[in-house]
Design a protein around this motif. Structure first.
Motif, PDB file in Angstrom:
ATOM      1  N   THR A 164       0.830  -1.211   0.000  1.00  0.00           N
ATOM      2  CA  THR A 164       0.000   0.000   0.000  1.00  0.00           C
ATOM      3  C   THR A 164       0.862   1.257   0.000  1.00  0.00           C
ATOM      4  N   GLY A 165       0.601   2.132  -0.978  1.00  0.00           N
ATOM      5  CA  GLY A 165       1.291   3.418  -1.025  1.00  0.00           C
ATOM      6  C   GLY A 165       0.480   4.468  -0.293  1.00  0.00           C
ATOM      7  N   ILE A 166       1.073   5.011   0.773  1.00  0.00           N
ATOM      8  CA  ILE A 166       0.411   6.094   1.521  1.00  0.00           C
ATOM      9  C   ILE A 166       1.510   6.908   2.194  1.00  0.00           C
ATOM     10  N   ASP A 167       1.570   8.193   1.905  1.00  0.00           N
ATOM     11  CA  ASP A 167       2.635   9.004   2.507  1.00  0.00           C
ATOM     12  C   ASP A 167       2.090  10.250   3.189  1.00  0.00           C
ATOM     13  N   LYS A 168       0.791  10.317   3.398  1.00  0.00           N
ATOM     14  CA  LYS A 168       0.221  11.399   4.214  1.00  0.00           C
ATOM     15  C   LYS A 168      -1.155  10.967   4.709  1.00  0.00           C
ATOM     16  N   PHE A 169      -1.736  11.771   5.559  1.00  0.00           N
ATOM     17  CA  PHE A 169      -3.051  11.554   6.164  1.00  0.00           C
ATOM     18  C   PHE A 169      -3.030  10.497   7.279  1.00  0.00           C
ATOM     19  N   ALA A 170      -2.048   9.593   7.265  1.00  0.00           N
ATOM     20  CA  ALA A 170      -1.945   8.542   8.291  1.00  0.00           C
ATOM     21  C   ALA A 170      -0.848   8.920   9.288  1.00  0.00           C
ATOM     22  N   PRO A 171      -0.786   8.265  10.466  1.00  0.00           N
ATOM     23  CA  PRO A 171       0.310   8.506  11.406  1.00  0.00           C
ATOM     24  C   PRO A 171       1.658   8.324  10.707  1.00  0.00           C
ATOM     25  N   GLU A 172       2.634   9.147  11.122  1.00  0.00           N
ATOM     26  CA  GLU A 172       3.923   9.149  10.422  1.00  0.00           C
ATOM     27  C   GLU A 172       4.545   7.759  10.337  1.00  0.00           C
ATOM     28  N   GLU A 173       4.427   6.986  11.435  1.00  0.00           N
ATOM     29  CA  GLU A 173       5.088   5.669  11.427  1.00  0.00           C
ATOM     30  C   GLU A 173       4.402   4.675  10.486  1.00  0.00           C
ATOM     31  N   TYR A 174       3.184   5.009  10.077  1.00  0.00           N
ATOM     32  CA  TYR A 174       2.507   4.133   9.112  1.00  0.00           C
ATOM     33  C   TYR A 174       2.835   4.517   7.668  1.00  0.00           C
ATOM     34  N   CYS A 175       3.205   5.791   7.450  1.00  0.00           N
ATOM     35  CA  CYS A 175       3.476   6.263   6.087  1.00  0.00           C
ATOM     36  C   CYS A 175       4.757   5.656   5.538  1.00  0.00           C
ATOM     37  N   ILE A 176       4.845   5.615   4.218  1.00  0.00           N
ATOM     38  CA  ILE A 176       6.053   5.144   3.540  1.00  0.00           C
ATOM     39  C   ILE A 176       6.438   6.228   2.527  1.00  0.00           C
ATOM     40  N   SER A 177       7.722   6.515   2.398  1.00  0.00           N
ATOM     41  CA  SER A 177       8.118   7.583   1.468  1.00  0.00           C
ATOM     42  C   SER A 177       7.948   7.069   0.038  1.00  0.00           C
ATOM     43  N   ALA A 207      -6.438   9.086  -3.077  1.00  0.00           N
ATOM     44  CA  ALA A 207      -5.833  10.380  -3.407  1.00  0.00           C
ATOM     45  C   ALA A 207      -5.534  11.190  -2.149  1.00  0.00           C
ATOM     46  N   VAL A 208      -6.356  11.033  -1.121  1.00  0.00           N
ATOM     47  CA  VAL A 208      -6.152  11.788   0.119  1.00  0.00           C
ATOM     48  C   VAL A 208      -4.848  11.369   0.808  1.00  0.00           C
ATOM     49  N   GLY A 209      -4.425  10.147   0.611  1.00  0.00           N
ATOM     50  CA  GLY A 209      -3.234   9.635   1.298  1.00  0.00           C
ATOM     51  C   GLY A 209      -2.001   9.592   0.415  1.00  0.00           C
ATOM     52  N   CYS A 210      -2.093  10.115  -0.810  1.00  0.00           N
ATOM     53  CA  CYS A 210      -0.968  10.023  -1.740  1.00  0.00           C
ATOM     54  C   CYS A 210      -0.564  11.410  -2.225  1.00  0.00           C
ATOM     55  N   SER A 211       0.716  11.743  -2.036  1.00  0.00           N
ATOM     56  CA  SER A 211       1.234  13.016  -2.556  1.00  0.00           C
ATOM     57  C   SER A 211       1.439  12.877  -4.066  1.00  0.00           C
ATOM     58  N   ALA A 244      -9.688  15.367  -1.434  1.00  0.00           N
ATOM     59  CA  ALA A 244      -8.887  15.002  -2.621  1.00  0.00           C
ATOM     60  C   ALA A 244      -8.788  16.190  -3.574  1.00  0.00           C
ATOM     61  N   LYS A 245      -9.876  16.937  -3.685  1.00  0.00           N
ATOM     62  CA  LYS A 245      -9.869  18.118  -4.578  1.00  0.00           C
ATOM     63  C   LYS A 245      -8.865  19.155  -4.096  1.00  0.00           C
ATOM     64  N   GLN A 246      -8.785  19.302  -2.755  1.00  0.00           N
ATOM     65  CA  GLN A 246      -7.824  20.264  -2.203  1.00  0.00           C
ATOM     66  C   GLN A 246      -6.390  19.811  -2.462  1.00  0.00           C
ATOM     67  N   GLU A 247      -6.166  18.493  -2.371  1.00  0.00           N
ATOM     68  CA  GLU A 247      -4.801  17.962  -2.541  1.00  0.00           C
ATOM     69  C   GLU A 247      -4.344  18.024  -3.995  1.00  0.00           C
ATOM     70  N   PRO A 249      -5.444  20.291  -6.747  1.00  0.00           N
ATOM     71  CA  PRO A 249      -6.285  21.383  -7.251  1.00  0.00           C
ATOM     72  C   PRO A 249      -6.292  21.494  -8.781  1.00  0.00           C
ATOM     73  N   ASP A 250      -5.251  20.958  -9.416  1.00  0.00           N
ATOM     74  CA  ASP A 250      -5.216  21.059 -10.884  1.00  0.00           C
ATOM     75  C   ASP A 250      -6.044  19.964 -11.559  1.00  0.00           C
ATOM     76  N   CYS A 251      -6.615  19.039 -10.770  1.00  0.00           N
ATOM     77  CA  CYS A 251      -7.424  17.963 -11.365  1.00  0.00           C
ATOM     78  C   CYS A 251      -8.899  18.336 -11.269  1.00  0.00           C
ATOM     79  N   SER A 252      -9.617  18.193 -12.358  1.00  0.00           N
ATOM     80  CA  SER A 252     -11.008  18.651 -12.398  1.00  0.00           C
ATOM     81  C   SER A 252     -11.911  17.744 -11.560  1.00  0.00           C
ATOM     82  N   ASP A 253     -11.540  16.504 -11.387  1.00  0.00           N
ATOM     83  CA  ASP A 253     -12.320  15.586 -10.538  1.00  0.00           C
ATOM     84  C   ASP A 253     -11.402  14.456 -10.065  1.00  0.00           C
ATOM     85  N   TYR A 254     -11.974  13.502  -9.328  1.00  0.00           N
ATOM     86  CA  TYR A 254     -11.165  12.438  -8.710  1.00  0.00           C
ATOM     87  C   TYR A 254     -10.499  11.561  -9.777  1.00  0.00           C
ATOM     88  N   THR A 255     -11.259  11.247 -10.812  1.00  0.00           N
ATOM     89  CA  THR A 255     -10.722  10.372 -11.862  1.00  0.00           C
ATOM     90  C   THR A 255      -9.508  11.017 -12.540  1.00  0.00           C
TER      91      THR A 255
END
Ligand code: GUN
Ligand code: ZN
Length: 469
Positions: A164-177, A207-211, A244-247, A249-255
């Protein structure tokens, strides 16, 4: 030495998409009421009425599965292996639920022993529910991904999974760079993709958890390993979509987040898609991407009602599979998933009385929301296989496919089903496709994993209900 087994029994499977057949949907199914299936080294080499094939039996070990309906193994298109211990957590919608109940639990899967105990339980629960293939999330720790694949290999199962790729929104020790995610994913792909029956999915969690950098790591992996799958979540919950829209902003929607990073296409599956717009459904269709409908979870977390009828628009059909989404899904049983999908379809059938139509769906979309037994079992088997681009190997009983199947006890001690069976068939077992569909509808409405008598994977029995063992 060759492993050859012949199964005598009553076989039901789908060979076509019932949505495309209008009132002739029964033509999508086949029943071979006294059939013989020949299996060589895990592969189906023949299926025909018993009388026409029984002269071949001297080369096979015969197993006679009596008074059961044998259907293809169920395909769960979206499930979380590390959430098996936290199913049924009380009280919140997606984002709070992830923070409070899920990330703290998934963090524990860095410990191989903890992960291994869960894996044993997870695969036993899957097979006990008749699920022979799943597309699964692991955690951000490679340990959990290795344990998942090793357990699947030991059981001979066809599975799709990935780190699982996640580098934000979760506790730091759970995130992976993003860099570690790239390196570890690459190693895992080299170790497990196409090994035995294992397949690898590059897995940006959501999208919320991925930079931007995490999404770029996914793009790079897909470019280097184009044969791999992509597994993610999309448009599940309104707060998630706003974030996700805030993260991005250049994407018109989630897809657009996935389009931007070159991920939307064949072998891409996104769970949920409850709030996808008409335009997004159209782009999924064009790209050959799939949505996984997870009704247990969508109801448990109060996410909303998936528009199956929109996905099944004949002018822009989207590939759809069904998923439990354990542990937001509160059961392993794909029978329960079919039940809830049917109910969601009726709730979404807003034009039934010709008055309320909040989602501005037309009458045809509304009618396509409603599941029949044919539609439900199609999604749980052949349709799911097509959505996951696995229909060359699983999904029904065509010769050349892998022999994964479930023997369903149509009553299993449940009075409602026993009465149903008595009313439908004089002989106890169905003799026509229509009778089988009627019984299977009763089963999906009133049944669950108690109705799974036996589960077979790659031509081997891997589960037998204790009451019958
Ligand atoms: N979105 C991101 N992670 C998850 C998860 O674990 N479960 C569900 N249902 N949605 C998610
Ligand atoms: Zn999920």
């Amino acid at each position: 030495m060759a492993h050859s087994v012949a199964i005598r029994g009553s076989f039901f499977h789908l060979v076509d998409n019932p949505w495309t057949l209008g009132s002739e949907e029964a033509a999508a199914a086949r029943l071979i009421s006294d059939g013989l299936m020949l299996i060589d080294n895990g592969i189906i080499t023949a299926l025909a009425p018993y009388d026409t094939l029984c002269d071949k039996l001297s080369d096979y070990r015969l197993e006679h599965i009596k008074d059961k309906l044998i259907v293809p193994g169920f395909i769960d298109g979206h499930i979380h292996f590390p959430q098996v211990r936290v199913m049924g957590a009380y009280g919140s919608q997606l984002l709070d639920w992830l923070q409070n109940s899920i990330f703290p639990e998934e963090l524990k899967y860095r410990d191989r022993n903890y992960a291994q105990t869960a894996a044993t339980h997870f695969f036993e629960a899957l097979l006990g529910a008749g699920t022979t293939t799943c597309q699964a999330f692991t955690t951000s720790s490679p340990v959990s991904t290795e344990v998942f694949f090793e357990e699947a290999r030991s059981r001979g199962m066809r599975v799709i999974a990935g780190l699982t790729g996640i580098d934000k929104f979760a506790p730091e020790e759970y995130c992976i760079s993003p860099e570690d995610f790239y390196i570890q994913s690459k190693q895992l792909i080299e170790q497990y993709h196409q090994r035995d029956r294992c397949l690898y999915a590059i897995t940006p969690r959501f999208a919320v958890g991925c930079s931007e950098a995490m999404m770029e790591a996914c793009r790079r992996l897909k470019e280097e390993f184009p044969d791999c799958w992509i597994n993610t979540h999309i448009s599940e919950n309104p707060s998630e979509i706003r974030q996700a829209k805030q993260e991005f902003p250049d994407c018109s929607d989630y897809t657009a987040v996935h389009e931007k990073h070159g991920l939307l296409g064949p072998k891409f599956t996104a769970g949920h898609g409850v709030w996808l717009s008409n335009d997004e459904f159209g782009r999924f269709s064009k790209a050959g991407a799939a949505v996984c409908f997870c009704p247990l979870s969508n109801l448990f977390l109060g996410s909303g009602l998936f528009r199956l009828g929109k996905a099944m628009d004949p002018d822009q059909p989207v590939r759809v599979c069904l998923g439990t989404d354990v542990g937001a899904g509160n059961a392993f049983s794909m029978i329960r998933v079919m039940e809830e999908a049917y109910k969601v379809g009726l709730c979404n059938n807003t034009t039934l009385d010709g008055s309320i139509n909040p989602r501005e769906q037309d009458l045809e979309e509304s009618n396509r929301n409603k599941l029949s037994a044919y539609r439900a079992f199609y999604l749980a088997t052949l349709g799911g296989a097509k959505a996951l681009y696995l229909d060359d190997t699983i999904g029904n009983f065509e010769v050349g496919k892998e022999a994964d199947f479930v023997a369903l006890d149509l009553k299993a001690g449940q009075h409602a089903l026993a009465w149903h069976q008595e009313l439908t068939c004089d002989q106890g077992m169905p003799t026509t496709v229509q009778q089988a569909a009627e019984l299977l509808f009763g089963l999906l409405a009133c049944g669950d994993d108690r109705n799974v008598a036996e589960t077979w994977v790659f031509g081997k029995r891997v589960y037998q209900c204790e009451a019958r063992a």
